[in-house]
Motif scaffolding. Sequence first.
Motif, PDB file in Angstrom:
ATOM      1  N   ALA A  20       7.581   8.738  -1.820  1.00 56.86           N
ATOM      2  CA  ALA A  20       6.397   8.244  -2.333  1.00 56.86           C
ATOM      3  C   ALA A  20       6.554   6.800  -3.098  1.00 56.86           C
ATOM      4  O   ALA A  20       7.685   6.735  -3.800  1.00 56.86           O
ATOM      5  CB  ALA A  20       5.625   9.013  -3.063  1.00 56.86           C
ATOM      6  N   VAL A 160       1.240   9.105  -4.373  1.00 60.72           N
ATOM      7  CA  VAL A 160       0.654   7.898  -3.907  1.00 60.72           C
ATOM      8  C   VAL A 160       1.589   7.036  -2.908  1.00 60.72           C
ATOM      9  O   VAL A 160       2.677   7.034  -3.321  1.00 60.72           O
ATOM     10  CB  VAL A 160       0.314   6.911  -5.367  1.00 60.72           C
ATOM     11  CG1 VAL A 160      -0.495   5.623  -4.488  1.00 60.72           C
ATOM     12  CG2 VAL A 160      -0.542   7.754  -5.883  1.00 60.72           C
ATOM     13  N   GLY A 161       1.000   6.795  -1.696  1.00 60.19           N
ATOM     14  CA  GLY A 161       1.779   6.036  -0.941  1.00 60.19           C
ATOM     15  C   GLY A 161       3.085   6.703  -0.191  1.00 60.19           C
ATOM     16  O   GLY A 161       4.195   6.480  -0.306  1.00 60.19           O
ATOM     17  N   CYS A 162       2.664   7.966   0.152  1.00 55.27           N
ATOM     18  CA  CYS A 162       3.594   9.015   0.580  1.00 55.27           C
ATOM     19  C   CYS A 162       3.929   8.636   2.284  1.00 55.27           C
ATOM     20  O   CYS A 162       2.852   8.586   2.839  1.00 55.27           O
ATOM     21  CB  CYS A 162       3.202  10.348   0.473  1.00 55.27           C
ATOM     22  SG  CYS A 162       4.318  11.616   0.618  1.00 55.27           S
ATOM     23  N   SER A 210      -3.659   6.329   2.570  1.00 51.70           N
ATOM     24  CA  SER A 210      -3.117   5.981   1.189  1.00 51.70           C
ATOM     25  C   SER A 210      -3.872   4.746   0.719  1.00 51.70           C
ATOM     26  O   SER A 210      -4.476   3.789   1.491  1.00 51.70           O
ATOM     27  CB  SER A 210      -1.799   5.545   1.060  1.00 51.70           C
ATOM     28  OG  SER A 210      -1.286   5.129  -0.090  1.00 51.70           O
ATOM     29  N   LEU A 216       0.781   5.201   5.512  1.00 47.79           N
ATOM     30  CA  LEU A 216       0.806   6.283   4.391  1.00 47.79           C
ATOM     31  C   LEU A 216      -0.285   7.082   3.767  1.00 47.79           C
ATOM     32  O   LEU A 216      -1.260   6.926   4.299  1.00 47.79           O
ATOM     33  CB  LEU A 216       1.261   5.235   3.096  1.00 47.79           C
ATOM     34  CG  LEU A 216       2.455   4.256   3.365  1.00 47.79           C
ATOM     35  CD1 LEU A 216       2.588   3.489   2.106  1.00 47.79           C
ATOM     36  CD2 LEU A 216       3.742   5.031   3.634  1.00 47.79           C
ATOM     37  N   ASP A 218      -1.966   9.368   0.708  1.00 39.98           N
ATOM     38  CA  ASP A 218      -1.927  10.025  -0.867  1.00 39.98           C
ATOM     39  C   ASP A 218      -2.305  11.352  -0.950  1.00 39.98           C
ATOM     40  O   ASP A 218      -3.266  11.911  -0.068  1.00 39.98           O
ATOM     41  CB  ASP A 218      -3.008   9.210  -1.716  1.00 39.98           C
ATOM     42  CG  ASP A 218      -2.900   7.772  -1.618  1.00 39.98           C
ATOM     43  OD1 ASP A 218      -1.693   7.442  -1.367  1.00 39.98           O
ATOM     44  OD2 ASP A 218      -3.742   6.942  -2.033  1.00 39.98           O
TER      45      ASP A 218
END
Length: 378
Positions: A20, A160-162, A210, A216, A218
């Motif tokens: 992430a 976040v941004g996983c 995300s 990505l 979230d």
Amino acid sequence: MRYLLAREDEDGVERFWGKAAGVEGLFVDPVPPRREIITLLGCRPDGPLKDALFSDDVSAQRPGEVCVEVWDDERPVQWWTLLDAVVIARQPHPGDATRYDIVLGAGVQHEESFLQLPAAPRFELFAGTTAAAGGAGECLAVDGLFKQRPAPAPVALELVGCEPAEPLLAVLRRPRAWERDWAHLLVLDRHGAVMASHVVGLAIAGARPSVLGGALVDITLANGGDDRPLPAIRPVWDQWYQGPPTEPNLWAPYDAAGRLEWIGLTTRAFRLPAPKPDRSGGRHHLDGRFVTDIPGLHCAVAEALLGPGHYFGREWNAFKDCLGGGFGVAPPFTLIWHDSEVARRALAEEIDGPTSDISYFEDIVQLLRRCGATVVLQ
């Protein structure tokens, strides 16, 4: 990517689950316990509790932190902390005009799960801040204290941004199957090395595209885990994010809590050196200018013996273990403690070692000498 998610498989091998770009909710203040009414029955107050009880100043009727120590016939067996205690009322105890029934409002904190009282309990009271707690009298019983309390609700954490790997994708497809499982959130420094690890629950409270875009995701974890770092010590993590410290005394500007967190960042298993013979002999110089509390003492000793960013104990017992070998250096050696008077004065009232009649500073010096070190105080 600053964070990795990993979990041990059935064979004890840690497997990569995802990464992430950010995490929201890693640094949180502890959830305070709910306020309750506690009555100290048949109390003979002393010290801060007595001052709060008989003061006409409303602002002074707050003894602060009150510890109830429960004794059996020989020793204390339970410790209960009444947080932010406020005196609500007092009245003479029936049958004994020298005692009072004191009604307090407070949050209740208890480290142990057992609630069973000894057959003939005795109750000792202490009040004040943790650093300056003093005797506050004793009482015959405590009403409203000894009962089971629900665990505080878990606090969520947001990835976040996983970029999930297949194991985490499986959790997202079948979230209810993983509600009782846990994983490790690994925190990376700017060089990509792991600087910290935190246990998080795998119960998924939500997942969405995300805010960073692309493929990505979230992900909201319903339980972000216990013992998260406090927001106040975030600057310590920011410092370590630059990489392991290479200069001495970078811990010195922080308060005791920050210094303790500094030591915590040195204790991670991945920072301990590979087993090798300990070094002995030689002269080590301890810069004592900033040793103004117990964590600072252990930061300074570790730097003197091993260099910046290393671990050599955080309290008396751990320090004794380190002196026994296996941490990079072992007695005999000579430790030249410069500006030792700073620590002697600052720790004069600190009695955290096993010897109750000398200060923590003196206790550490004696321990070093008993273990074979030559200590030169300058």
